[in-house]
Write an enzyme that holds these catalytic residues in place. Structure first.
Site, mmCIF file in Angstrom:
data_model
loop_
_atom_site.group_PDB
_atom_site.id
_atom_site.type_symbol
_atom_site.label_atom_id
_atom_site.label_comp_id
_atom_site.label_asym_id
_atom_site.label_seq_id
_atom_site.Cartn_x
_atom_site.Cartn_y
_atom_site.Cartn_z
ATOM 1 N N ARG A 89 1.553 -4.938 -8.670
ATOM 2 C CA ARG A 89 1.631 -4.774 -7.202
ATOM 3 C C ARG A 89 0.886 -3.543 -6.813
ATOM 4 O O ARG A 89 1.266 -2.610 -7.412
ATOM 5 C CB ARG A 89 3.049 -4.673 -6.654
ATOM 6 N N HIS A 178 2.600 -6.281 3.388
ATOM 7 C CA HIS A 178 3.565 -7.501 2.969
ATOM 8 C C HIS A 178 2.934 -8.642 2.642
ATOM 9 O O HIS A 178 3.468 -9.719 2.876
ATOM 10 C CB HIS A 178 4.721 -7.404 3.965
ATOM 11 N N ARG A 239 11.166 4.057 10.155
ATOM 12 C CA ARG A 239 10.022 4.318 10.734
ATOM 13 C C ARG A 239 9.869 3.760 12.306
ATOM 14 O O ARG A 239 10.317 2.896 12.600
ATOM 15 C CB ARG A 239 8.869 3.333 9.983
ATOM 16 N N GLU A 382 8.274 -11.963 -3.679
ATOM 17 C CA GLU A 382 6.810 -11.526 -4.027
ATOM 18 C C GLU A 382 6.574 -11.442 -5.437
ATOM 19 O O GLU A 382 5.226 -11.567 -5.734
ATOM 20 C CB GLU A 382 6.896 -9.880 -3.412
#
Ligand code: ADP
Length: 396
Positions: A89, A178, A239, A382
């Site tokens: 990744r 993402h 965030r 993922e």
């Protein structure tokens, strides 16, 4: 074909070994505290093996992972030759990578250069790649980028309205993140709905600690809420997401903060943690709100409102929506979040079956029969997308 999927962070390394002939998970695990002391958690089915092991750097951690895979007791391989490829990744692929790619020196160089845009992530991803190259020089390695799925965004979606030279000179634009998750859950939604992927308008909500939304029009990302960095867009665990840019120098002046302190405030002390003053975890915030904590309730209300607002905006981007998908920690598990977000969307034809929505971490279409817009929970995967891309690339 066995594929090892690696996700290297600054002090951690997550891994999965998948048999890609059957798309089954063989083992998964996590190395933590790399460069500090070192901890391994290795899972094969229900069996969990944990050990404190010295991990002075990522190369040591990769060696420990390989030892665990080959271990007579909790491993699954007899020899390293049974690993046919490694999929990494990589967070930022800049404008250069619109697809996953076989890693060579040139690719490494570009990943290094994209580190400018993702200083917290790309350097760690690269360290993992180099460690594997050193230990397994003959095994092909593939980079799978978080940004690649969004490379189909039109210019009108990715440009910021600042002088154009900043885009030309410094590549300042929206990239989105993402991507592997948005790709996986949107494709899976088409399968579950039994409709062609390239005929559907899907909005995917990846709501984890980091959170982003994506408009997937006929199988292509046409807009997404994260920007040049993963700070833009939704309210997240810690965030801020979208904020008036003029607030930033104001905060700096009022609090006498440096640039780095301000970036830390927006990345680590904001979001639902900052507003609630309780936690970044929805379980804690939900419990506090239920006991009457007004700040916790305000954090939840603002979070739901922003998700709903983005869904409205992406419905406009695509001139319609057929399905809305919820995924990742909050999207898969926080029932109330799905219910509250959907309350804003009845005008679109969203109609929730509350009994069907009462699930955690399972695939479900929780719309009422006959609802015009389908609402689904799809646990993300993922690693499977990374392994599929790696297989496709090494098979070519
Ligand atoms: P990351 O971005 O770190 O991969 P995850 O997708 O794992 O994050 O999401 C983590 C978040 O999911 C937690 O902080 C918490 O808010 C939420 N979450 C996880 N499990 C539950 C649960 N059972 N109920 C409510 N929220 C949950």
């Amino acid at each position: 074909m066995n594929i090892l999927v690696l996700n290297c962070g600054s002090s951690s390394l997550k891994y999965q070994l998948l048999n890609m002939d059957t798309e089954t998970l063989l083992v998964k695990g996590l190395c933590e505290r790399i460069g500090i002391d070192g901890f391994l958690k290795h899972e094969r089915g229900d069996q969990v093996y944990e050990a404190n092991l010295p991990m002075p750097d990522h190369e040591a951690a990769v060696k420990i992972v390989l030892d665990a895979l080959l271990d007579a007791e909790h491993g699954v391989l007899k020899s390293m030759d049974e690993i046919h490829a490694v999929g990494h990744r990589v967070v930022h692929g800049g404008e250069q990578f619109s697809d996953s790619i076989l890693i060579d020196e040139e690719v490494e160089h570009v990943i290094h250069k994209c580190g400018d845009l993702a200083p917290l992530h790309n350097p760690s991803n690269l360290v993992g790649i180099r460690a594997c190259k050193h230990i397994m020089p003959n095994v092909p390695q593939v980079a799978v980028f978080d940004t690649a799925f969004h490379s189909s965004m039109p210019k009108k979606a990715y440009l910021y309205a600042i002088p154009y030279e900043y885009y030309e000179k410094h590549k300042i634009r929206k990239y989105g993140f993402h991507g592997t998750s948005h790709k996986y859950v949107s494709m899976r939604a088409a399968e579950l709905l039994n409709k062609p992927y390239d005929e559907l308008k899907i909005i995917t909500c990846h709501l984890g600690n980091g959170a982003s939304i994506c408009a997937v029009d006929c199988g292509r990302s046409v807009d997404t809420s994260m920007g040049m960095t993963p700070l833009e867009g939704l309210i997240m665990g810690t965030r801020s997401g979208d904020i008036d840019p003029a607030v930033i120098p104001f905060i700096m002046q009022k609090g006498h903060l440096t640039v780095q302190e301000t970036i830390d405030l927006l990345n680590k002390k904001s979001g639902v943690l900052g507003v609630s003053g309780v936690s970044s975890d929805f379980r804690d915030i939900g419990a506090a709100a239920a006991e009457g904590n007004e700040q916790a309730q305000a954090a939840l209300d603002s979070y739901w409102y922003r998700v709903a607002r983005y869904i409205g905006s992406y419905t406009a981007s695509m001139n319609g929506v057929d399905a809305i998908v919820f995924t990742a920690g909050v999207g898969e598990n926080h029932i109330q979040t799905r219910e509250e977000v959907c309350k804003y969307l009845t005008y679109l034809g969203v109609d929730v079956d509350t009994a069907k929505n009462d699930v955690r971490g399972k695939e479900v279409d929780f719309s009422k029969d006959g609802a015009k817009v389908r609402t689904l929970v799809i646990p993300t995967n993922e690693e499977l997308v990374i392994a599929r891309d790696t297989k496709r690339i090494v098979s070519n």
